[in-house]
Design a protein around this motif. Structure first.
Motif, mmCIF file in Angstrom:
data_model
loop_
_atom_site.group_PDB
_atom_site.id
_atom_site.type_symbol
_atom_site.label_atom_id
_atom_site.label_comp_id
_atom_site.label_asym_id
_atom_site.label_seq_id
_atom_site.Cartn_x
_atom_site.Cartn_y
_atom_site.Cartn_z
ATOM 1 N N THR A 1 -27.896 4.151 -10.288
ATOM 2 C CA THR A 1 -26.834 3.261 -9.809
ATOM 3 C C THR A 1 -25.483 3.649 -10.412
ATOM 4 O O THR A 1 -24.458 3.687 -9.712
ATOM 5 C CB THR A 1 -27.164 1.800 -10.163
ATOM 6 O OG1 THR A 1 -28.425 1.451 -9.602
ATOM 7 C CG2 THR A 1 -26.102 0.850 -9.632
ATOM 8 N N LEU B 1 -24.240 6.890 -8.880
ATOM 9 C CA LEU B 1 -23.737 6.760 -7.511
ATOM 10 C C LEU B 1 -22.303 6.235 -7.456
ATOM 11 O O LEU B 1 -21.703 6.186 -6.368
ATOM 12 C CB LEU B 1 -24.669 5.841 -6.708
ATOM 13 C CG LEU B 1 -26.033 6.453 -6.356
ATOM 14 C CD1 LEU B 1 -26.928 5.422 -5.681
ATOM 15 C CD2 LEU B 1 -25.876 7.683 -5.476
ATOM 16 N N LEU B 2 -21.775 5.834 -8.608
ATOM 17 C CA LEU B 2 -20.350 5.486 -8.640
ATOM 18 C C LEU B 2 -19.480 6.729 -8.415
ATOM 19 O O LEU B 2 -18.353 6.632 -7.900
ATOM 20 C CB LEU B 2 -19.992 4.848 -9.993
ATOM 21 C CG LEU B 2 -20.553 3.452 -10.267
ATOM 22 C CD1 LEU B 2 -20.290 3.073 -11.719
ATOM 23 C CD2 LEU B 2 -19.934 2.422 -9.332
ATOM 24 N N LEU C 1 -25.014 3.105 -2.889
ATOM 25 C CA LEU C 1 -24.791 2.282 -4.080
ATOM 26 C C LEU C 1 -25.381 0.887 -3.895
ATOM 27 O O LEU C 1 -26.001 0.331 -4.809
ATOM 28 C CB LEU C 1 -23.291 2.184 -4.374
ATOM 29 C CG LEU C 1 -22.889 1.495 -5.681
ATOM 30 C CD1 LEU C 1 -23.477 2.224 -6.889
ATOM 31 C CD2 LEU C 1 -21.361 1.419 -5.801
ATOM 32 N N LYS D 1 -28.350 -0.822 -6.044
ATOM 33 C CA LYS D 1 -28.158 -2.130 -6.692
ATOM 34 C C LYS D 1 -29.288 -3.089 -6.335
ATOM 35 O O LYS D 1 -29.792 -3.830 -7.196
ATOM 36 C CB LYS D 1 -26.813 -2.725 -6.265
ATOM 37 C CG LYS D 1 -25.603 -2.094 -6.919
ATOM 38 C CD LYS D 1 -25.453 -2.583 -8.356
ATOM 39 C CE LYS D 1 -24.162 -2.094 -8.980
ATOM 40 N NZ LYS D 1 -24.043 -2.522 -10.399
#
Length: 635
Positions: free
Chosen positions: A49, A52-53, A96, A100
């Motif tokens: 997660t 993936l930013l 993303l 999440k």
């Protein structure tokens, strides 16, 4: 008696202690495997997660370099169009969002599985401690108060359980997360930055070591104060009638308040230490965080790090430092567990005062012949309670034990049921040394009716059948009839299903004694011990109970611990115990011809007994009871 809390002196001792505490996890290995697997998957999902930013930020950076939007293109069209600059951002945001959602589900699974494993382990720990308390020798119970044992079985158990779970879950959470984050930083950002991320670790270790040295004595004082508080509470609840009778509520309140104040003082001291410790740990973490950002800024300036990588670095470091904070929680729970574990292990390691040989066989059938052969016993070294006791009792005999308070009568009876083993000499039942046979067979062969009858908060039928759960209601009623208890049971609203209060509070002293006798009748032992069971009842009730005892005593060996001569005179043989020795032995008539304790007590108790019209109702009841008993024994 206070326990002396030991402290692990070196690392080897500490590792042994930790390893032993973790043995409590043995029954829940499957649960732990499931929890660890979920922790690993969760750490991977959390790291993914954060990673993936990077594409999302890079997509935003591309958008910032693209020409401005035409006024004819709406936001929705810009986001959904496959050819618009927002297509890359849309794809990154969808990945993303999916990550999440998966992380949220795994977080829920992690919480549920952790609690599942935690509660399962608590169950097995409580079962182990409770089982040991049931089996441990009587000498252990003599050493510690009820309040102390309750506090160990509840408070200390929770401290150990808390450390095992915190250490296991926090370590797994921290280890897997930090490993995955460092791999991510090493692979996608910079190997040097991954190493820089570990800089705060040695400083944390030094701070936590200092914290541990300061906290452990405080936890020792806490458990001692908690023992005192629980002890006062337990005694006050058990003795509430005495407190009310003497109107000492205010005194007891002040005593309890004082113990609570002492405990509160030590709890607040622990809080003050944590208040100092936590900012130190935070300062180390934030300093390292800021320092790493400064290094990353140089990398960005030199073109070695992209803006997306910088965001990953910030998020990863924030998570790593947050996870590393759990080291403080582990250290704190460990210090509490060190103190509590020794107290808990004192219960689990306690040896039975009546050990049973591996090849022990059940007591052979017999009539209940008893022989004490040069028996000596003491509860404390150098303070003998019984000294060189020797006597033999034929099967089916009635023996009375008479003597002043503290002379050793009850102790002698306890040796008969093998509550303790003699230090010297042997106790035999039907020719077998009790130390050579199974404890269970001895307890099944010797029944007790104590002066202070203990009844459970349950139905009358279950109290009579205690220890004989398979007994039929017909057998229970027959035992009650023999003990003359059916007379009052049949008058109760629900009869044998009637519930009685704690300790039998809803019954009179005589009724409780009759239920205790019925319990002994149903148990059907070859040897029956009456430990001054009639001392607390009035002569009328005594006469009623005795009429039931006549049927119970027939055909079995009976030991009567008696303070009343009217009870002792019914025996075939009377043993006078003084200062732990047999001072006199014989029948009632023989002892009345000898100068000594028995004749002195008999003269004192019968001094007011008249033979004519002036005799009181109580005197007549005593004489009538004695005549009935002697008649039965003669028959």
């Amino acid at each position: 008696m206070e326990s002396h809390v030991r402290k692990p002196e070196n690392l080897t001792a500490q590792f042994k202690l930790i390893r032993r505490m973790f043995k409590f996890t043995a029954p829940v290995k499957f649960h732990i495997a499931v929890v660890i697997a979920i922790f690993i998957v969760y750490a991977a999902a959390e790291t993914t997660t954060v990673y993936l930013l990077k594409p999302a930020v890079n997509a935003i950076e591309k958008i910032s370099q693209a020409p401005p939007l035409s006024e004819s293109i709406g936001i929705w069209e810009w986001i959904t169009s496959p050819t618009s600059p927002g297509a890359g951002l849309r794809k990154a945001l969808l990945w993303l969002l999916a990550a999440k959602l998966i992380t949220s589900v795994l977080s829920w699974a992690k919480t549920v599985s952790s609690n599942w494993q935690n509660m399962s382990m608590v169950y097995y720990m409580r079962a182990a401690v409770y089982d040991r308390l049931q089996r441990v020798g009587f000498s252990f119970h003599d050493q510690y108060s009820t309040g102390q044992l309750i506090n160990r079985a509840l408070g200390d158990l929770q401290s150990v359980r808390n450390f095992v779970n915190v250490a296991m879950h926090a370590s797994a959470d921290m280890t897997f997360a930090v490993v995955f984050y460092l791999i991510m930083l090493y692979s996608f950002c910079s190997p040097k930055l991954a190493l820089y991320a570990l800089i705060p670790l040695p400083f944390w270790c030094l701070a936590i070591r200092r914290f541990a040295i300061t906290m452990q004595p405080v936890y020792q004082k806490q458990v001692k104060a908690s023992d005192t508080m629980v002890g006062i509470l337990t005694e006050n609840i058990a003795g509430v009638h005495v407190v009310r009778a003497f109107a000492t509520e205010n005194l007891e309140h002040e005593k309890f308040k004082g113990s609570c104040d002492t405990l509160l003082g030590w709890l607040l001291k622990a809080v003050r230490i944590r208040v100092i410790m936590n900012p130190v740990v935070r300062v180390i973490a934030h300093t390292a965080h800021i320092w790493l950002y400064a290094i990353a800024a140089v990398y960005v300036q030199e073109g070695k790090l992209a803006i997306g990588d910088l965001l990953i670095l910030g998020s990863a470091m924030w998570s790593i430092l947050g996870k590393m904070h759990q080291i403080n929680s582990i250290a704190d729970s460990y210090q509490a567990a060190v103190v509590s574990s020794y107290r808990l292990f004192e219960i689990l390691d306690s040896k039975d005062t009546t050990p049973q040989p591996a090849d022990a066989e059940p007591l052979r059938p017999g009539g209940g012949a008893v022989r004490f052969n040069h028996v000596s016993f003491s509860y404390k070294p150098g303070e003998p309670v019984l000294t060189d006791i020797s006597f033999s009792v034929p099967a089916g005999s009635v023996v009375a034990l008479v003597g002043p308070t503290g002379s050793g009568k009850t102790t002698l009876a306890n040796l008969l049921g093998r509550f303790y083993d003699p230090e010297m000499g042997e106790v035999h039942i039907d020719g077998q040394d009790l130390r050579d046979v199974t404890v269970k067979s001895v307890r099944e062969s010797v029944g007790y009716v104590f002066q202070e009858t203990y009844l459970f908060s349950d139905s009358i039928a279950r109290n009579i059948a205690y220890g004989d759960s398979d007994a039929s209601i017909e057998n229970i009623k027959q035992a009650a009839r023999i003990a003359r208890a059916d007379e009052f049971i049949e008058k109760l609203p629900k009869k044998y299903d009637n519930l009685i209060g704690e300790y039998g509070a809803s019954l009179s002293g005589g009724q409780k004694q009759r239920l205790a006798i019925a319990r002994a009748v149903l148990h059907n032992p070859r040897i029956l011990v009456m430990d001054d069971a009639l001392a607390a009842v009035d002569p009328e009730t005594e006469a009623i109970i005795r009429s039931g005892l006549e049927r119970i005593m027939a055909g079995r060996t009976v030991f009567l611990i008696a303070s009343r001569i009217s009870t002792a005179r019914r025996a075939h043989r009377i043993l006078v115990i003084e200062r732990g020795r047999i001072a006199q032995s014989g029948t009632h008539d023989e002892l009345m011809q000898q100068a000594g304790y028995y004749r002195d007590v008999a003269a004192s108790q019968f001094a007011s007994t008249g033979a004519g019209q002036g005799a009181s109702h109580m005197d007549r009841m005593v004489r009538r009871s004695a005549k009935q008993s002697n008649r039965v024994l003669d028959d």
